[in-house]
Motif scaffolding. Structure first.
Motif, PDB file in Angstrom:
ATOM      1  N   ARG A  30      51.176 -11.733  30.584  1.00 34.13           N
ATOM      2  CA  ARG A  30      52.698 -12.337  29.337  1.00 34.13           C
ATOM      3  C   ARG A  30      54.058 -12.133  29.256  1.00 34.13           C
ATOM      4  O   ARG A  30      55.224 -12.165  28.755  1.00 34.13           O
ATOM      5  CB  ARG A  30      51.669 -12.968  27.905  1.00 34.13           C
ATOM      6  CG  ARG A  30      52.110 -13.766  27.339  1.00 34.13           C
ATOM      7  CD  ARG A  30      51.990 -14.828  26.748  1.00 34.13           C
ATOM      8  NE  ARG A  30      50.105 -13.637  26.242  1.00 34.13           N
ATOM      9  CZ  ARG A  30      49.335 -14.075  26.117  1.00 34.13           C
ATOM     10  NH1 ARG A  30      48.908 -15.385  26.958  1.00 34.13           N
ATOM     11  NH2 ARG A  30      47.793 -13.623  25.103  1.00 34.13           N
ATOM     12  N   ILE A  31      53.454 -10.751  28.948  1.00 33.05           N
ATOM     13  CA  ILE A  31      54.446  -9.594  28.802  1.00 33.05           C
ATOM     14  C   ILE A  31      55.564  -9.724  29.854  1.00 33.05           C
ATOM     15  O   ILE A  31      56.584  -9.216  29.728  1.00 33.05           O
ATOM     16  CB  ILE A  31      54.496  -8.290  28.661  1.00 33.05           C
ATOM     17  CG1 ILE A  31      53.884  -8.061  27.316  1.00 33.05           C
ATOM     18  CG2 ILE A  31      55.511  -7.167  28.582  1.00 33.05           C
ATOM     19  CD1 ILE A  31      52.974  -6.613  26.611  1.00 33.05           C
ATOM     20  N   CYS A  32      55.599  -9.282  31.117  1.00 33.36           N
ATOM     21  CA  CYS A  32      55.576  -9.523  32.204  1.00 33.36           C
ATOM     22  C   CYS A  32      55.921 -10.945  32.986  1.00 33.36           C
ATOM     23  O   CYS A  32      57.384 -10.889  33.482  1.00 33.36           O
ATOM     24  CB  CYS A  32      54.995  -9.310  33.442  1.00 33.36           C
ATOM     25  SG  CYS A  32      54.894  -7.543  33.441  1.00 33.36           S
TER      26      CYS A  32
ATOM     27  N   PRO B  56      56.927  -2.579  36.005  1.00 35.14           N
ATOM     28  CA  PRO B  56      56.403  -3.209  35.509  1.00 35.14           C
ATOM     29  C   PRO B  56      54.696  -3.527  37.314  1.00 35.14           C
ATOM     30  O   PRO B  56      53.559  -3.033  36.765  1.00 35.14           O
ATOM     31  CB  PRO B  56      56.574  -4.155  35.301  1.00 35.14           C
ATOM     32  CG  PRO B  56      57.983  -3.358  34.863  1.00 35.14           C
ATOM     33  CD  PRO B  56      58.157  -2.571  35.780  1.00 35.14           C
ATOM     34  N   LYS B  57      54.723  -3.387  38.071  1.00 34.81           N
ATOM     35  CA  LYS B  57      54.113  -3.935  38.626  1.00 34.81           C
ATOM     36  C   LYS B  57      53.097  -2.857  38.418  1.00 34.81           C
ATOM     37  O   LYS B  57      51.511  -3.284  39.721  1.00 34.81           O
ATOM     38  CB  LYS B  57      54.427  -4.027  40.493  1.00 34.81           C
ATOM     39  CG  LYS B  57      53.820  -4.381  41.505  1.00 34.81           C
ATOM     40  CD  LYS B  57      54.564  -4.692  42.463  1.00 34.81           C
ATOM     41  CE  LYS B  57      55.380  -3.836  43.194  1.00 34.81           C
ATOM     42  NZ  LYS B  57      55.977  -3.706  44.370  1.00 34.81           N
TER      43      LYS B  57
ATOM     44  N   HIS C 259      47.512  -0.671  38.044  1.00 40.42           N
ATOM     45  CA  HIS C 259      47.031   0.430  37.737  1.00 40.42           C
ATOM     46  C   HIS C 259      45.238   0.216  36.440  1.00 40.42           C
ATOM     47  O   HIS C 259      44.463   0.602  36.544  1.00 40.42           O
ATOM     48  CB  HIS C 259      47.815   1.379  36.939  1.00 40.42           C
ATOM     49  CG  HIS C 259      47.088   2.808  36.495  1.00 40.42           C
ATOM     50  ND1 HIS C 259      46.517   3.091  36.467  1.00 40.42           N
ATOM     51  CD2 HIS C 259      46.880   2.947  35.084  1.00 40.42           C
ATOM     52  CE1 HIS C 259      45.604   4.266  35.920  1.00 40.42           C
ATOM     53  NE2 HIS C 259      46.367   3.931  34.719  1.00 40.42           N
ATOM     54  N   THR C 260      46.248  -0.745  35.765  1.00 40.12           N
ATOM     55  CA  THR C 260      45.041  -0.823  34.731  1.00 40.12           C
ATOM     56  C   THR C 260      44.112  -2.014  35.062  1.00 40.12           C
ATOM     57  O   THR C 260      42.827  -1.725  34.719  1.00 40.12           O
ATOM     58  CB  THR C 260      45.274  -2.009  33.782  1.00 40.12           C
ATOM     59  OG1 THR C 260      46.426  -3.209  34.205  1.00 40.12           O
ATOM     60  CG2 THR C 260      47.041  -0.810  32.994  1.00 40.12           C
TER      61      THR C 260
ATOM     62  N   VAL D   7      54.662  -8.175  44.127  1.00 39.43           N
ATOM     63  CA  VAL D   7      53.679  -8.853  43.113  1.00 39.43           C
ATOM     64  C   VAL D   7      53.262 -10.406  43.269  1.00 39.43           C
ATOM     65  O   VAL D   7      52.055  -9.642  41.987  1.00 39.43           O
ATOM     66  CB  VAL D   7      55.085  -9.417  41.677  1.00 39.43           C
ATOM     67  CG1 VAL D   7      54.665  -9.972  40.876  1.00 39.43           C
ATOM     68  CG2 VAL D   7      56.325  -8.665  41.705  1.00 39.43           C
ATOM     69  N   ALA D   8      53.098 -10.756  43.709  1.00 39.83           N
ATOM     70  CA  ALA D   8      51.797 -11.229  43.747  1.00 39.83           C
ATOM     71  C   ALA D   8      50.830 -11.427  44.562  1.00 39.83           C
ATOM     72  O   ALA D   8      49.397 -11.561  43.811  1.00 39.83           O
ATOM     73  CB  ALA D   8      52.537 -12.858  44.949  1.00 39.83           C
ATOM     74  N   GLU D   9      50.973 -10.110  45.221  1.00 39.57           N
ATOM     75  CA  GLU D   9      49.484  -9.134  46.004  1.00 39.57           C
ATOM     76  C   GLU D   9      48.719  -9.082  44.425  1.00 39.57           C
ATOM     77  O   GLU D   9      47.155  -8.765  44.370  1.00 39.57           O
ATOM     78  CB  GLU D   9      49.356  -8.449  46.922  1.00 39.57           C
ATOM     79  CG  GLU D   9      49.778 -10.046  48.476  1.00 39.57           C
ATOM     80  CD  GLU D   9      50.889  -8.492  49.700  1.00 39.57           C
ATOM     81  OE1 GLU D   9      51.124  -9.340  50.435  1.00 39.57           O
ATOM     82  OE2 GLU D   9      51.122  -7.478  48.850  1.00 39.57           O
TER      83      GLU D   9
END
Lengths: 419, 419, 419, 419
Positions: free
Chosen positions: C7-9, C28-29, C34-35, C86-88
């Motif tokens: 949501r933040i992104c 951001p990606k 990482h999380t 990003v999609a991946e």
């Protein structure tokens, strides 16, 4: 001749022998040891049976860049060596000189050629000694004089007033060493080159002329500069920063120029002095020389053009002014000819020619082949010798070479143009 | 023709457009914007009355290096710009293309010359797009393919087996653009040069030949290297470090080579593949090319030698292999002549010639004079175009130039020797 | 809760996800991946039998700093990865979230503890996402807004007018997590500390107050600065240089401040705006906070003092102002107590306390022990959370930590003094 | 007492006085001049009417870091100053000492306090002289001895065999200078701290114990290291690289350790010698000390713990062994008490405590306030003095401080643990 090296160092304090204020500068002590190392490594060890090295660790410590001998001690760390002391280095010189005596009796063939090479090598370092001593003393905020007895001669204000151009026809000319004396391998082979008609300035660019470029905002006009030069000179700190001088305001210009209020000064080996406007500008980089020439509406000569012109000149100049050690205004032209002035022995003249091998060039065999050949990239050819070059060391075919950003040599500018 | 730029980028993910993995590489988005900026800055703003800039801030953002236009945005920070987005840059292209339509009706004189220059400029960036895309994808540890449909053709093992040398007489020849078509200012003026008799290899050095140099410890023998090259290659990290690849063992070699156990691979635009031994080696620096030549007992050609030889060749090569985008083994020589193979459109061939102005060179007037002239120091001339050069873009007189340590271009090696 | 990361992104362009304008900032990606890696590495791989990793190479690519897992991909190169897209990465998140469903049924004991840790870890990165997004957009010369719908509320000019100090007695108090909820290992063990009587400011230092320090030449008075801070701030480039902004004049100050003529601005997530004088100053380094306090005649509080004072306050603040995402002026004190304002959820408050282990500290076992413990040198403790901290994430015992020169976090200043 | 400075330098060659092999090291000549500058600047100029400065330029040249006096000459350039010579610096010392004679008659109040401070300052530099001389000689590939008459005493193999821990109760204790003698401002105010029960090793960690850590791959196990320490030690070059020693194989370890085949050596002020296994390890960084302690299952003490324990010990140690100048094995404990050995005068013991101000700390007024206070970030406290500390210079409350990566001081390790 080798004793000239010690003679040059005689005015130094012991403390001056070990300093390396920037990576390009070598401590005088290192020059004294390295030139000795050259004889020990290339003559005594291979040819003098039973020779006992002065200290086996010196093979590593005083190797400048001969990978064929082994990994050299890092250049930028030469100033980190307080030992051997100056006295020990002088003892090393005596040890090697003594051992060389025996060998000099057999100085023919390869041995003779290497002895001659070693002496010319020593001469090159005699010039570097003076160049590096100037940096050691001139970037010290105290700006001490190298010698108190060096004259700062009064220069008549119109000494260099007239700039003229001598014209040369085009055509095929030969350049390179013609035989009849010693030369380095990079001056060979002599070979024909094709020249277009050109004109060469009859004297060097003066401090006064260069000052006009500075005051015309030459350092702030990117259109005058090569791209790499613009980047480099943007990063170039002025002398006050270089010398960490506490007071003076920052300026850009030749390496040893500084300003106090409205007056310009330069550091000379005789100490700081007001800028001599009619003396040749010196300690400029190739980028500065090139930008100046563009600003003035001219260009730098190629090395072939320079050699073509110099071949007709006598190898004489200000060498002899050993009580000055600074470039001087041009002497009047000789009555019967030699219209180019300041060709030899004033400042090393930047040419527009990158330092590349002559067609058919062959380096010396073995590690000595590293003397010149491996530096044939990224540098430019300079010609003519400087006021600190040993007399007798240069000739019309002599090729010196430095990186385009280098300022600490006695470098200057001669203009040229097409016809 | 300008639409080729978008076509080259079509296989990219949006994320690929903004990446700058090292300072020399520009993000594809930047190339698309900068080539557009060129038309806006040098044509629309001065000549299209009433033209409304797409975004006035782009004048600064997409200025590559034209100080005459103003201070450019720092090159090394091009990858820090997520905005404008790709879509906005494409809109910028449409905006400028549309405005150019009106101007094209008046495309004569200065306007016409600038339009032509702008299109050749765009072609140069079309090559850079592919070069930089290769770096962006090839240094990513995932090593994704640029296009999945690129053929990796089976190469017969003896495709490049025979290396021969073609001989050329010496004498005065003319080099430089001869008229009759577009050329850059640095190809002029056409002028005579004096050549000595020489021989030129009839094809490029192959991967297999270069591998023999690597396996002969070529990277560990300082006597093969120029001094600056030795220093640089000592500092050169192998691909695994460059790509931060977690597993593979470190090697030195051309930029995209890597090794897994005993097998050598290279990254191509079609993805990682076993090294094609008969294809030309590419992505080598000048230092590597020079060291290889010395190891092999030859030298690199000068640009005059190369141009002398190429002038007799048809401008044809592997350009057409757009389903490959990788240098291929030499085709057999044509029946009736053209004995030199791979002259055009395979790899950019390092020459031994520093990039300097031709005698009498004059840059274009104004800021466009910064296009070529200000780079004439510290770089070397490359000739012949590569497999990613747009067809029709090169010619015998074309002078490309890069720094001696650069590897990321499609660069290769052709041997020469004296006669 | 994990979906808050996406949501933040959501307002980002695809291009914003991959940028790393300086080494401390992660794309951001990368945060999103990482999380996810954290759950895959510490939960799915050890506990979910039969789990198939999404891509085995991600173990390396998205390891932040856990040497116990293997050598991590270099932090400063995170911006060099255009792939995975990003999609991946979003697909990776779905893959892991789905696999986690099965495990959540068994979420007790070690598994349960790790799930909770993973969620708090995700919250920390949710704050970092906003912090890094601000840097990505705010250092772009175009200074785009993160969201167009973010309010820039009108702030009454006397909103922060009154600064008062609350007094606290000395004596032995307990600090550290008291149990009753999640905490990180570095908040333990709870232990007694001995305090002297002290006073703490009842609100944060404002932009207006900090501006007075700037205008009083605070950045040019070395006596106000720690030695390392003076050196660092001398080297600190002002925003215009940082953002490569073409026009504005250079200034020194908080990270996102800039000046146009006489007017001061700051970049906010809603875009550039005139400096809100009564809002808390933010994006200052510890060195700046410390110098400001010295200039103002005060000092920074220790972490024990801060925790002593905060323990009596409700964990409430401006967290909820998600339509602002910027620190706001203090609310009036509550009628019946809580005289300290802006303790939680405004800016991270620099303390004078280096980040060291509490007496008896024990890190978690295994690679998870690297979470906090290995960073206990060279950093300072910050307290209280910021306007971009997820609500519910902080508490009185929470210890954040950054290097003294760091500015890019939402950091601010609360004054203290001895009694 | 001030003459001890000259006495320490007496064994040096003139060449040793000017060398700065790394930025942290100052040339001995600089120490001799700077300590003199201290008296000239803080006593003669303000208090001795009619005092004539020896050379007004020295105010700038020999200012170490007092911005209140003016911009100091750059620290990293101290080795670039061949002038003033050693003789001139000694003359400077005589000039100032003579002028001080008159002032000493009035040595009360502020003058008296500054004289005492100047003498303690001189003592600190007497230690630094020996520390820096060791670096100057020990990183020279020739590894010359500082003095030939320094004993390398035979050390019995079980000299340090027994390691025991002394237990201490917790509770509130006072630390800081108690009055009754000179102290630096950073030892004040004396204040209570709360301690938990702890145990302290009764002697220092030995070379033999540290060698076991090295041989257990301690430098390759990231789990033992603080994150910044791991990064730093990965970048740490072994002695052979540091000294540019041509032969020996690279190792990691304390600064002056090296290995020849299977034998370990260390450079001492008496020259290279086989590693004395029972002597305390020295020249380790905080990172190394911390990693060793973690490997051994212990921790480093806090400065409060250390001072609590040391307060009961007599200030006596190996100071007197001026014919050794190297840490020695522990002496047996005294019969009637003092169970902690090697507390004073062996090596500076790294504590776990960052160097921060004591509560209520007030620096001296004026430029002298820069003496200690401005360094209170990023450094750690060390306690106890070393074998090169002047006898009488340390005390239980003395706080030394260095950066965590520093190795060139005589630093060592004492272990602690919780009870």
């Amino acid at each position: 001749m080798r004793s000239d090296s010690e003679r040059i160092c005689a005015p130094l304090a012991t403390e001056d022998y070990g300093i390396q204020p920037m990576p390009d500068v070598s401590p005088p002590k290192w020059h004294l040891a390295h030139t000795t190392w050259f004889f020990e490594t290339f003559l005594l060890k291979p040819f003098a049976s039973g020779y006992r090295p002065f200290d086996p660790r010196f093979e590593y410590l005083f190797n400048s860049y001969y990978n064929g001998i082994g990994r050299p001690y890092p250049r930028a760390r030469r100033g980190a060596l307080s030992r051997p002391t100056v006295a020990e280095v002088l003892e090393y010189r005596r040890h090697v000189d003594q051992a060389m005596q025996a060998l000099l009796g057999r100085a023919e063939g390869e041995i003779g050629a290497r002895v001659v090479l070693g002496l010319h090598h020593e001469q090159q370092h005699q010039e570097l000694l003076l160049t590096d001593i100037k940096h050691i003393l001139g970037t010290n905020p105290l700006m001490p004089a190298y010698r108190d007895d060096l004259a700062s001669p009064a220069i008549p204000a119109d000494a260099a007033a007239k700039l003229a151009f001598q014209h040369f026809e085009g055509g095929v000319v030969e350049i390179g060493a013609a035989g009849g004396g010693f030369c380095f391998d990079n001056e060979l082979p002599r070979h024909p080159v094709l020249l277009r008609p050109f004109a060469l300035a009859d004297r060097l660019v003066t401090n006064g002329e260069y000052l006009a470029f500075v005051e015309d905002q030459g350092y702030r006009r990117p259109e005058l500069w090569l791209s790499d030069g613009w980047t480099a000179q943007c990063a170039m700190a002025p002398l006050e920063a270089r010398t960490d001088h506490p007071r003076a305001e920052p300026v850009q210009g030749p390496l040893y120029w500084f300003r106090d209020g409205d007056t310009w000064y330069e550091y000379r080996l005789s100490g700081p002095a007001p800028l001599a406007l009619d003396a040749p500008v010196t300690h400029v980089s190739f980028y500065e020389a090139d930008a100046y020439a563009r600003w003035a509406g001219y260009r730098l000569p190629t090395e072939a053009e320079w050699e073509r012109a110099a071949a007709e000149q006598p190898v004489a100049g200000h060498f002899a002014d050993r009580d000055v050690l600074h470039p001087l205004p041009p002497r009047p032209p000789a009555a019967g000819g030699f219209p180019l002035r300041q060709i030899f022995g004033d400042v090393w003249e930047w040419t527009a020619s990158p330092y590349t091998p002559y067609p058919g060039y062959r380096p010396l065999a073995g590690a000595l082949g590293e003397y010149n050949g491996k530096f044939m990239s990224n540098q430019l050819v300079l010609r003519g010798g400087s006021c600190v070059t040993p007399p007798g060391h240069v000739r019309a075919s002599y090729r010196n070479f430095f990186y385009p950003g280098d300022q600490w040599q006695f470098t200057g500018i001669r203009l040229a143009h097409d016809l």
